[in-house]
Design a protein around this motif. Structure first.
Motif, PDB file in Angstrom:
ATOM      1  N   GLU A  88       8.018   0.428   5.470  1.00  0.00           N
ATOM      2  CA  GLU A  88       7.493   1.685   4.953  1.00  0.00           C
ATOM      3  C   GLU A  88       7.059   2.573   6.122  1.00  0.00           C
ATOM      4  O   GLU A  88       6.652   2.083   7.165  1.00  0.00           O
ATOM      5  CB  GLU A  88       6.256   1.443   4.068  1.00  0.00           C
ATOM      6  CG  GLU A  88       6.446   0.399   2.996  1.00  0.00           C
ATOM      7  CD  GLU A  88       6.036  -1.002   3.454  1.00  0.00           C
ATOM      8  OE1 GLU A  88       6.214  -1.335   4.646  1.00  0.00           O
ATOM      9  OE2 GLU A  88       5.556  -1.759   2.612  1.00  0.00           O
ATOM     10  N   PRO A  89       7.137   3.897   5.939  1.00  0.00           N
ATOM     11  CA  PRO A  89       6.718   4.817   7.008  1.00  0.00           C
ATOM     12  C   PRO A  89       5.276   4.567   7.472  1.00  0.00           C
ATOM     13  O   PRO A  89       4.974   4.697   8.657  1.00  0.00           O
ATOM     14  CB  PRO A  89       6.861   6.198   6.370  1.00  0.00           C
ATOM     15  CG  PRO A  89       7.872   6.012   5.286  1.00  0.00           C
ATOM     16  CD  PRO A  89       7.691   4.612   4.791  1.00  0.00           C
ATOM     17  N   GLU A  90       4.361   4.192   6.549  1.00  0.00           N
ATOM     18  CA  GLU A  90       2.962   3.947   6.919  1.00  0.00           C
ATOM     19  C   GLU A  90       2.844   2.751   7.858  1.00  0.00           C
ATOM     20  O   GLU A  90       2.045   2.755   8.791  1.00  0.00           O
ATOM     21  CB  GLU A  90       2.090   3.678   5.674  1.00  0.00           C
ATOM     22  CG  GLU A  90       2.061   4.792   4.655  1.00  0.00           C
ATOM     23  CD  GLU A  90       3.234   4.741   3.666  1.00  0.00           C
ATOM     24  OE1 GLU A  90       3.380   5.723   2.920  1.00  0.00           O
ATOM     25  OE2 GLU A  90       3.999   3.763   3.652  1.00  0.00           O
ATOM     26  N   PHE A  91       3.635   1.713   7.611  1.00  0.00           N
ATOM     27  CA  PHE A  91       3.607   0.521   8.462  1.00  0.00           C
ATOM     28  C   PHE A  91       4.154   0.858   9.848  1.00  0.00           C
ATOM     29  O   PHE A  91       3.558   0.498  10.869  1.00  0.00           O
ATOM     30  CB  PHE A  91       4.417  -0.620   7.828  1.00  0.00           C
ATOM     31  CG  PHE A  91       4.385  -1.888   8.637  1.00  0.00           C
ATOM     32  CD1 PHE A  91       3.280  -2.723   8.599  1.00  0.00           C
ATOM     33  CD2 PHE A  91       5.458  -2.238   9.432  1.00  0.00           C
ATOM     34  CE1 PHE A  91       3.247  -3.891   9.350  1.00  0.00           C
ATOM     35  CE2 PHE A  91       5.427  -3.408  10.175  1.00  0.00           C
ATOM     36  CZ  PHE A  91       4.329  -4.239  10.138  1.00  0.00           C
ATOM     37  N   ILE A  92       5.270   1.577   9.889  1.00  0.00           N
ATOM     38  CA  ILE A  92       5.869   1.962  11.170  1.00  0.00           C
ATOM     39  C   ILE A  92       4.895   2.821  11.972  1.00  0.00           C
ATOM     40  O   ILE A  92       4.677   2.585  13.156  1.00  0.00           O
ATOM     41  CB  ILE A  92       7.207   2.695  10.955  1.00  0.00           C
ATOM     42  CG1 ILE A  92       8.236   1.705  10.392  1.00  0.00           C
ATOM     43  CG2 ILE A  92       7.702   3.330  12.247  1.00  0.00           C
ATOM     44  CD1 ILE A  92       9.537   2.337   9.953  1.00  0.00           C
ATOM     45  N   ALA A  93       4.293   3.816  11.326  1.00  0.00           N
ATOM     46  CA  ALA A  93       3.348   4.699  12.017  1.00  0.00           C
ATOM     47  C   ALA A  93       2.141   3.925  12.522  1.00  0.00           C
ATOM     48  O   ALA A  93       1.679   4.138  13.649  1.00  0.00           O
ATOM     49  CB  ALA A  93       2.904   5.830  11.086  1.00  0.00           C
ATOM     50  N   GLY A  94       1.626   3.014  11.705  1.00  0.00           N
ATOM     51  CA  GLY A  94       0.467   2.223  12.109  1.00  0.00           C
ATOM     52  C   GLY A  94       0.773   1.295  13.262  1.00  0.00           C
ATOM     53  O   GLY A  94      -0.010   1.182  14.213  1.00  0.00           O
ATOM     54  N   LEU A 154      12.189  -0.132  15.305  1.00  0.00           N
ATOM     55  CA  LEU A 154      11.278  -1.144  14.772  1.00  0.00           C
ATOM     56  C   LEU A 154      11.865  -1.644  13.462  1.00  0.00           C
ATOM     57  O   LEU A 154      11.884  -0.925  12.467  1.00  0.00           O
ATOM     58  CB  LEU A 154       9.890  -0.539  14.547  1.00  0.00           C
ATOM     59  CG  LEU A 154       8.811  -1.453  14.012  1.00  0.00           C
ATOM     60  CD1 LEU A 154       8.503  -2.567  14.996  1.00  0.00           C
ATOM     61  CD2 LEU A 154       7.545  -0.659  13.724  1.00  0.00           C
ATOM     62  N   ALA A 155      12.405  -2.851  13.486  1.00  0.00           N
ATOM     63  CA  ALA A 155      13.042  -3.416  12.300  1.00  0.00           C
ATOM     64  C   ALA A 155      12.659  -4.889  12.188  1.00  0.00           C
ATOM     65  O   ALA A 155      12.329  -5.521  13.195  1.00  0.00           O
ATOM     66  CB  ALA A 155      14.556  -3.269  12.403  1.00  0.00           C
ATOM     67  N   PRO A 156      12.705  -5.440  10.995  1.00  0.00           N
ATOM     68  CA  PRO A 156      12.360  -6.849  10.816  1.00  0.00           C
ATOM     69  C   PRO A 156      13.191  -7.793  11.679  1.00  0.00           C
ATOM     70  O   PRO A 156      12.701  -8.822  12.133  1.00  0.00           O
ATOM     71  CB  PRO A 156      12.627  -7.100   9.333  1.00  0.00           C
ATOM     72  CG  PRO A 156      12.471  -5.762   8.690  1.00  0.00           C
ATOM     73  CD  PRO A 156      12.987  -4.782   9.712  1.00  0.00           C
ATOM     74  N   MET A 206      -1.258  -1.273   5.495  1.00  0.00           N
ATOM     75  CA  MET A 206      -2.436  -1.334   6.358  1.00  0.00           C
ATOM     76  C   MET A 206      -3.045  -2.741   6.396  1.00  0.00           C
ATOM     77  O   MET A 206      -3.590  -3.156   7.409  1.00  0.00           O
ATOM     78  CB  MET A 206      -3.490  -0.300   5.917  1.00  0.00           C
ATOM     79  CG  MET A 206      -3.058   1.131   6.146  1.00  0.00           C
ATOM     80  SD  MET A 206      -2.598   1.425   7.876  1.00  0.00           S
ATOM     81  CE  MET A 206      -1.053   2.263   7.695  1.00  0.00           C
ATOM     82  N   GLU A 207      -2.912  -3.477   5.318  1.00  0.00           N
ATOM     83  CA  GLU A 207      -3.404  -4.856   5.294  1.00  0.00           C
ATOM     84  C   GLU A 207      -2.584  -5.732   6.239  1.00  0.00           C
ATOM     85  O   GLU A 207      -3.118  -6.587   6.946  1.00  0.00           O
ATOM     86  CB  GLU A 207      -3.327  -5.398   3.864  1.00  0.00           C
ATOM     87  CG  GLU A 207      -4.085  -6.693   3.649  1.00  0.00           C
ATOM     88  CD  GLU A 207      -4.102  -7.089   2.178  1.00  0.00           C
ATOM     89  OE1 GLU A 207      -3.794  -8.255   1.895  1.00  0.00           O
ATOM     90  OE2 GLU A 207      -4.418  -6.214   1.333  1.00  0.00           O
TER      91      GLU A 207
END
Length: 160
Positions: free
Chosen positions: A12-18, A40-42, A95-96
């Protein structure tokens, strides 16, 4: 390095940004190195470093310091582990998942210097070979701008 595109869903964009903020801003040493995330990929990560005078190890040849190569590959290996952990826990909010990285640390690192680090910029690649419940093993590459392999690395990281 072998990749299996499509093996895991995208982040998700939030995970990448964080994760980008943690890696590029909160880890201050990565700022000193000028380390930037490109992909950034799994299944793996790619980074980039621009050559700058502060990174020179041999002034006569404008050659990159070996410690920069080692530290950069270590950081990229850690980032690959973060991506793999993030992919393992996709059921959690972004975020978690980012809080899972607080205990991550290098427990073993090996670098093989194959060629001199001379160039305007460098590409770094890393992938996780095995992600266990306590330890992750990675493989990393440090490449010249033309794609020539300059150094390789392998590392183990504590993840719990």
């Amino acid at each position: 390095m072998t990749k299996n595109p499509g093996a895991a869903p995208a982040f998700e964009p939030e995970f990448i940004a964080g994760l980008k903020q943690i890696f590029e801003e909160k880890i201050v040493f990565n700022q000193v190195l000028g380390l930037k995330i490109v992909t950034l990929a799994p299944e793996g990560v790619v980074g980039r470093i621009e050559m700058k005078p502060e990174l020179v190890g041999h002034f006569s040849y404008n050659r990159l310091h070996g410690g920069v190569i080692s530290a950069s590959l270590d950081a990229m290996g850690g980032l690959a582990v973060m991506a793999a952990i993030g992919a393992r826990h996709l059921d959690e909010p972004p975020m978690e998942r980012l809080h899972r990285f607080s205990k991550l640390g290098t427990i073993d690192l090996r670098i093989d210097y194959l060629r001199q680090g001379i160039g305007e910029h460098f590409e770094l690649r890393a992938e996780v070979m095995r992600l266990g419940s306590r330890v992750a093993s990675t493989r990393m590459e440090f490449l010249a701008a033309d794609g020539k392999l300059l150094s390789t690395g392998s590392a183990a990281y504590i993840v719990s």
